[in-house]
Design a protein around this motif. Structure first.
Motif, mmCIF file in Angstrom:
data_model
loop_
_atom_site.group_PDB
_atom_site.id
_atom_site.type_symbol
_atom_site.label_atom_id
_atom_site.label_comp_id
_atom_site.label_asym_id
_atom_site.label_seq_id
_atom_site.Cartn_x
_atom_site.Cartn_y
_atom_site.Cartn_z
ATOM 1 N N LEU A 21 -1.922 9.943 3.959
ATOM 2 C CA LEU A 21 -0.591 9.250 3.899
ATOM 3 C C LEU A 21 -0.945 8.329 2.833
ATOM 4 O O LEU A 21 0.076 7.687 2.420
ATOM 5 C CB LEU A 21 -0.727 8.224 5.313
ATOM 6 N N VAL A 22 -1.844 8.029 2.253
ATOM 7 C CA VAL A 22 -2.017 7.211 0.943
ATOM 8 C C VAL A 22 -2.307 8.042 -0.282
ATOM 9 O O VAL A 22 -2.895 7.354 -1.250
ATOM 10 C CB VAL A 22 -3.442 6.037 1.082
ATOM 11 N N ALA A 28 2.180 6.894 -2.280
ATOM 12 C CA ALA A 28 1.495 5.674 -1.879
ATOM 13 C C ALA A 28 1.188 4.955 -3.377
ATOM 14 O O ALA A 28 1.055 5.455 -4.362
ATOM 15 C CB ALA A 28 0.080 5.994 -1.148
ATOM 16 N N LEU A 84 1.665 2.859 2.121
ATOM 17 C CA LEU A 84 1.438 4.125 2.300
ATOM 18 C C LEU A 84 2.871 5.053 1.766
ATOM 19 O O LEU A 84 3.753 4.434 1.654
ATOM 20 C CB LEU A 84 1.565 4.169 3.852
ATOM 21 N N ILE A 90 -1.974 6.349 12.255
ATOM 22 C CA ILE A 90 -3.162 6.588 11.432
ATOM 23 C C ILE A 90 -4.134 6.716 12.513
ATOM 24 O O ILE A 90 -4.439 6.421 13.323
ATOM 25 C CB ILE A 90 -3.530 5.386 10.908
ATOM 26 N N SER A 176 3.042 0.839 7.690
ATOM 27 C CA SER A 176 3.654 1.034 6.454
ATOM 28 C C SER A 176 2.646 0.617 5.442
ATOM 29 O O SER A 176 2.776 1.038 4.106
ATOM 30 C CB SER A 176 5.095 0.430 6.172
ATOM 31 N N HIS A 177 1.814 -0.344 5.644
ATOM 32 C CA HIS A 177 0.921 -0.994 4.728
ATOM 33 C C HIS A 177 -0.431 -1.092 5.028
ATOM 34 O O HIS A 177 -0.920 -1.312 6.449
ATOM 35 C CB HIS A 177 1.455 -2.309 4.300
#
Length: 314
Positions: A21-22, A28, A84, A90, A176-177
């Motif tokens: 996701l990153v 990202a 992300l 996660i 989201s972060h």
């Protein structure tokens, strides 16, 4: 002579089969970093494997393929904020210290939050630290109070047999972060945050045609026969592949016939087949399918078929 794959040196946890996701490939971005002296934090998100260039130096010191901060000479510790590419749940994290042996980060922790507003990125530059204006602006997020999804854990040095530091995350909500905390300073080559994207399905009409298997819509690879050259999850990444390694490629079957024949339909008669299984992001009626063989010229599949099933248990 080729080295054995890293995957044979360290047993990989199951969550590494999920989407990263990153990754920069999924959008990202680094929003803030306390320090980027030796190497900028954006390197953490590169999809490529880290490399080492023994003789390369910059005006700030040894060139390193990762994020490396200077030796701390003030109170505190280094940290960065990453948005992300796609908000999601996660399941696991890999903190890769490849080639950081005498300068790797001793300990890390990770915090996470779900923010509704999209924040501006930054212009990163080697040899710099965050300005007071940047620090004051990011302080409004109160990231020090975000949920801790990975408590303080030690890391191992970046040798081939110890560089991957895997951590399982027991999370049930979408973030989201994330905030990556170094304790206190040092270098990390790559960060991988494995999980499942969770789109807002309330904003998508039931009549809208969307890609149900795309990772950004929650699609996941849940099984495969072989991923020797390229993982099957690459098939559902955003955009078209830049190079052949961005696709799914299996090893050639060592027991294949010495002379190939074809049936009356023109399909080659080769025993067995390679396969992969995907969980769609949402149940739906499939009306169109696209199979993209971009970059595969001398090694594209001779044929394929697709099967589907509705499984309500998962």
């Amino acid at each position: 002579m080729a080295d054995l794959p890293t995957t044979t040196l360290q047993k990989l946890p199951k969550f590494t089969e999920l989407n990263d996701l990153v990754s920069q490939k999924v959008g990202a971005t680094v929003l803030y970093s306390t320090d980027d002296w030796f190497a900028i934090a954006e390197n953490l998100l590169l999809p490529s494997e880290p490399v080492f260039k023994p003789s390369v130096f910059t005006e700030y010191g040894k060139w390193m393929d990762g994020w490396e901060t200077r030796r701390k000479r003030i109170p505190g510790h280094d940290w960065c904020i990453i948005q992300l590419g796609i908000p999601g749940i996660i399941y696991g994290i890999d903190v890769d210290t490849s080639f950081f042996t005498g300068n790797y980060v001793p300990k890390v922790s990770v915090q996470a939050a779900r923010l509704k507003t999209k924040l501006p990125g930054r212009e990163s530059k080697m040899g710099t630290a965050a300005s007071s204006e940047q620090t004051n602006a990011i302080a409004k997020l109160k990231s020090q109070d975000w949920e801790e999804i990975l408590s303080v854990n030690p890391l191992k040095p970046g040798y081939k047999t110890s560089c991957h530091n895997y951590f399982t995350v027991a999370a049930s909500t979408a973030y989201s972060h994330i905030r990556l905390n170094m304790f206190p300073d040092g270098g990390i080559a790559r960060l991988r945050v494995y999980g499942r994207a969770v789109p807002d399905w309330s904003r998508i009409s039931n009549s809208e045609v969307i890609d149900l298997v795309a990772m950004q819509n929650g699609g996941m690879c849940v099984g495969y026969s072989d991923v020797h050259y390229g993982h099957a999850r690459n098939l559902i990444q955003p955009g078209r592949a830049d190079v052949m390694a961005d696709g799914w490629e299996t090893a050639r079957k060592s027991d294949r016939p010495a002379v190939l024949e074809q049936d009356t339909s023109g399909i080659l008669k080769v025993p067995g087949m390679d396969w992969c299984v995907f969980r769609l992001g949402h149940a739906g009626i499939i009306s169109k399918i696209e199979i993209d063989t971009n970059h595969f010229k001398g090694n594209f599949p001779d044929s394929c078929k697709i099967e589907g099933e509705y499984i309500s248990c998962c």
